[in-house]
Write a protein that holds these residues in place. Structure first.
Motif, PDB file in Angstrom:
ATOM      1  N   GLN A  39      -8.998  17.646  -7.965  1.00 39.10           N
ATOM      2  CA  GLN A  39      -8.794  17.122  -6.607  1.00 39.10           C
ATOM      3  C   GLN A  39      -8.707  15.598  -6.654  1.00 39.10           C
ATOM      4  N   ASP A  60     -11.315  19.771 -15.656  1.00 36.43           N
ATOM      5  CA  ASP A  60     -12.367  19.546 -14.663  1.00 36.43           C
ATOM      6  C   ASP A  60     -13.553  20.414 -15.077  1.00 36.43           C
ATOM      7  N   ARG A  62     -15.061  22.249 -12.960  1.00 34.55           N
ATOM      8  CA  ARG A  62     -14.989  23.421 -12.086  1.00 34.55           C
ATOM      9  C   ARG A  62     -13.709  24.202 -12.377  1.00 34.55           C
ATOM     10  N   ASP A  86     -16.901  19.722 -19.107  1.00 34.27           N
ATOM     11  CA  ASP A  86     -17.729  18.669 -18.512  1.00 34.27           C
ATOM     12  C   ASP A  86     -17.663  17.462 -19.447  1.00 34.27           C
ATOM     13  N   ASN A 113     -10.969   9.919 -15.386  1.00 34.37           N
ATOM     14  CA  ASN A 113     -11.102   9.834 -13.926  1.00 34.37           C
ATOM     15  C   ASN A 113     -12.383  10.486 -13.400  1.00 34.37           C
ATOM     16  N   TYR A 117     -21.407  10.695  -8.538  1.00 32.27           N
ATOM     17  CA  TYR A 117     -21.944   9.680  -7.627  1.00 32.27           C
ATOM     18  C   TYR A 117     -22.855  10.336  -6.605  1.00 32.27           C
ATOM     19  N   TYR A 180     -24.214   4.156  -9.784  1.00 29.42           N
ATOM     20  CA  TYR A 180     -22.741   4.215  -9.791  1.00 29.42           C
ATOM     21  C   TYR A 180     -22.137   2.839 -10.098  1.00 29.42           C
ATOM     22  N   SER A 213     -11.344   5.653  -0.431  1.00 31.98           N
ATOM     23  CA  SER A 213     -10.300   6.626  -0.085  1.00 31.98           C
ATOM     24  C   SER A 213     -10.991   7.925   0.292  1.00 31.98           C
ATOM     25  N   THR A 215     -11.064  11.026  -0.269  1.00 35.36           N
ATOM     26  CA  THR A 215     -10.763  12.184  -1.116  1.00 35.36           C
ATOM     27  C   THR A 215     -11.721  13.319  -0.736  1.00 35.36           C
TER      28      THR A 215
HETATM   29  N1  LIG Z   1     -12.767   8.108  -3.417  1.00 35.97           N
HETATM   30  C1  LIG Z   1     -13.069   6.832  -3.449  1.00 35.97           C
HETATM   31  O1  LIG Z   1     -13.246   6.200  -2.419  1.00 35.97           O
HETATM   32  C2  LIG Z   1     -13.182   6.111  -4.779  1.00 35.97           C
HETATM   33  C3  LIG Z   1     -13.198   4.707  -4.761  1.00 35.97           C
HETATM   34  C4  LIG Z   1     -13.272   4.025  -5.961  1.00 35.97           C
HETATM   35  C5  LIG Z   1     -13.306   4.723  -7.160  1.00 35.97           C
HETATM   36  N2  LIG Z   1     -13.298   6.088  -7.152  1.00 35.97           N
HETATM   37  C6  LIG Z   1     -13.317   6.746  -8.469  1.00 35.97           C
HETATM   38  O2  LIG Z   1     -12.146   7.537  -8.603  1.00 35.97           O
HETATM   39  C7  LIG Z   1     -12.402   8.674  -9.411  1.00 35.97           C
HETATM   40  C8  LIG Z   1     -12.042   9.932  -8.654  1.00 35.97           C
HETATM   41  O3  LIG Z   1     -12.674   9.899  -7.396  1.00 35.97           O
HETATM   42  P1  LIG Z   1     -12.381  10.991  -6.282  1.00 35.97           P
HETATM   43  O4  LIG Z   1     -12.793  10.400  -4.990  1.00 35.97           O
HETATM   44  O5  LIG Z   1     -11.022  11.527  -6.471  1.00 35.97           O
HETATM   45  O6  LIG Z   1     -13.485  12.064  -6.704  1.00 35.97           O
HETATM   46  P2  LIG Z   1     -13.686  13.595  -6.313  1.00 35.97           P
HETATM   47  O7  LIG Z   1     -15.155  13.796  -6.267  1.00 35.97           O
HETATM   48  O8  LIG Z   1     -12.859  14.004  -5.134  1.00 35.97           O
HETATM   49  O9  LIG Z   1     -13.101  14.337  -7.603  1.00 35.97           O
HETATM   50  C9  LIG Z   1     -13.744  14.172  -8.841  1.00 35.97           C
HETATM   51  C10 LIG Z   1     -13.463  15.389  -9.698  1.00 35.97           C
HETATM   52  O10 LIG Z   1     -14.177  15.192 -10.929  1.00 35.97           O
HETATM   53  C11 LIG Z   1     -14.836  16.391 -11.269  1.00 35.97           C
HETATM   54  N3  LIG Z   1     -16.017  16.072 -12.068  1.00 35.97           N
HETATM   55  C12 LIG Z   1     -17.166  15.523 -11.630  1.00 35.97           C
HETATM   56  N4  LIG Z   1     -18.018  15.405 -12.644  1.00 35.97           N
HETATM   57  C13 LIG Z   1     -17.397  15.893 -13.742  1.00 35.97           C
HETATM   58  C14 LIG Z   1     -17.767  16.040 -15.103  1.00 35.97           C
HETATM   59  N5  LIG Z   1     -18.986  15.694 -15.533  1.00 35.97           N
HETATM   60  N6  LIG Z   1     -16.863  16.547 -15.979  1.00 35.97           N
HETATM   61  C15 LIG Z   1     -15.639  16.932 -15.549  1.00 35.97           C
HETATM   62  N7  LIG Z   1     -15.243  16.832 -14.266  1.00 35.97           N
HETATM   63  C16 LIG Z   1     -16.109  16.308 -13.377  1.00 35.97           C
HETATM   64  C17 LIG Z   1     -15.189  17.056  -9.945  1.00 35.97           C
HETATM   65  O11 LIG Z   1     -15.366  18.460 -10.111  1.00 35.97           O
HETATM   66  C18 LIG Z   1     -13.983  16.682  -9.096  1.00 35.97           C
HETATM   67  O12 LIG Z   1     -12.975  17.685  -9.144  1.00 35.97           O
HETATM   68  C19 LIG Z   1     -13.875   8.583  -9.780  1.00 35.97           C
HETATM   69  O13 LIG Z   1     -13.972   7.947 -11.027  1.00 35.97           O
HETATM   70  C20 LIG Z   1     -14.456   7.713  -8.681  1.00 35.97           C
HETATM   71  O14 LIG Z   1     -15.617   7.050  -9.104  1.00 35.97           O
HETATM   72  C21 LIG Z   1     -13.241   6.798  -5.987  1.00 35.97           C
END
Ligand SMILES: NC(=O)c1ccc[n+]([C@@H]2O[C@H](COP(=O)([O-])OP(=O)(O)OC[C@H]3O[C@@H](n4cnc5c(N)ncnc54)[C@H](O)[C@@H]3O)[C@@H](O)[C@H]2O)c1
Length: 283
Positions: A39, A60, A62, A86, A113, A117, A180, A213, A215
């Motif tokens: 996602q 992922d 999951r 993982d 990616n 958090y 984080y 964002s 997400t």
């Molecule tokens: N959304 C935001 O506002 C934002 C802002 C800045 C940075 N980020 C960074 O962007 C990246 C993605 O964020 P997002 O919002 O799309 O996150 P999200 O939580 O929507 O998706 C993260 C995905 O990573 C998977 N995941 C989590 N832990 C895992 C692990 N140990 N091993 C394998 N998979 C794992 C989850 O199952 C999930 O599908 C992250 O690194 C996050 O820190 C997000």
């Protein structure tokens, strides 16, 4: 006097001036692994990498979710595969790298990616909660990069690593996220070390630092609430008004920068962090 010819140890690729922008962006024949691809930004990056012609292994922790995400990219057929793992488990990471090579024959691009958090006040943060976030966001990214780089070095024709950091890699943006924010600063540090040590092998390492964002993960995080004294909904509402562009990022806007950094358009970018935050950090 040092002669100029002796100073250049690796020639500039002669073909570059003749290649069109479309060709420089073309990833056909390259193989990418994206972590956390079920996602959010991970899926957006996987989708754009596939559109640019790469074969993509979506990974992922999951299984059901990543299988469904891969199903949404069915148009690219045999260039899409998925695997469960993982990133904080070394054996899982080894399995993901092997899966990419077994399925597609090589590995050229890694997108680190996946991230963990949560929101915990500093004075209540248990050590295992702090360490757990670093395990995923730093050690996991390190092991993915190390294992992918070994494969790229074996292939002998370079590669690209893109680490998804955050504006928190530069400046803490909210309370309750010491684990984080520390992890994202560390990931930016790791990005520069990778660039330094892997650059001689033609492997470029860079970071994308997104701003907020909405997400799927961010929505869950907001809904989960926060400890007393931290108003998470307020933080997010304030964030949107603080951004000079007056909106949050669309996940695809992060995916596009990942593709740019993975492509030959970014052939001389190494050890950089591109902030994609609509100007948030200026506010
Ligand atoms: N959304 C935001 O506002 C934002 C802002 C800045 C940075 N980020 C960074 O962007 C990246 C993605 O964020 P997002 O919002 O799309 O996150 P999200 O939580 O929507 O998706 C993260 C995905 O990573 C998977 N995941 C989590 N832990 C895992 C692990 N140990 N091993 C394998 N998979 C794992 C989850 O199952 C999930 O599908 C992250 O690194 C996050 O820190 C997000």
């Amino acid at each position: 006097m040092v002669r100029l010819a002796a100073m250049a140890t690796r020639p500039t690729p002669d073909a570059y001036p003749d290649r069109s922008i479309a060709d420089l962006l073309d990833l056909e024949g390259r193989v990418a692994v994206v972590t956390g691809a079920a996602q959010g930004f991970g899926f957006a990056a996987a989708r754009r990498l596939a559109e640019a012609g790469a074969a993509v292994l979506l990974t992922d922790r999951r299984g059901d979710a990543v299988e469904a995400a891969a199903g949404r990219l069915a148009d690219h057929r045999e260039r899409i595969a998925w695997a469960v793992g993982d990133v904080s488990v070394a054996d899982d990471v080894d399995g993901l790298v092997s899966a990419a090579v077994e399925r597609f024959g090589r590995l050229d691009v890694l997108v680190n990616n996946a991230a963990a958090y949560s929101n915990v006040r500093l004075e209540e943060m248990p050590l295992d909660r702090f360490a757990g976030v670093l395990d995923v966001n730093v050690s996991g990214a390190f092991w993915c990069a190390r294992q992918a780089a070994r494969r790229m070095i074996e292939q002998g024709d370079g590669g690209a690593i893109v680490n998804v950091t955050s504006i928190d890699a530069l400046h803490p943006t909210s309370r309750g996220m010491s684990h984080y924010t520390t992890s994202k600063h560390a990931l930016w540090g790791l990005t520069k070390c990778l660039a330094l040590e892997l650059g001689p092998q033609g492997i470029r390492s860079n970071a994308v630092a997104p701003g907020p964002s909405l997400t799927e993960g961010a929505i869950e995080y907001i809904k989960a609430g926060a400890p007393e004294g931290i108003d998470i909904e307020r933080q997010w509402a304030d964030a949107a008004t603080r951004v000079p562009m007056r909106r949050w990022a669309d996940p695809d806007e992060i995916g596009r920068v990942v593709v740019f950094l993975a492509s030959d358009l970014a052939a001389y970018i190494n050890g950089a962090q591109i902030v994609v935050d609509g100007g948030y950090l200026l506010g």
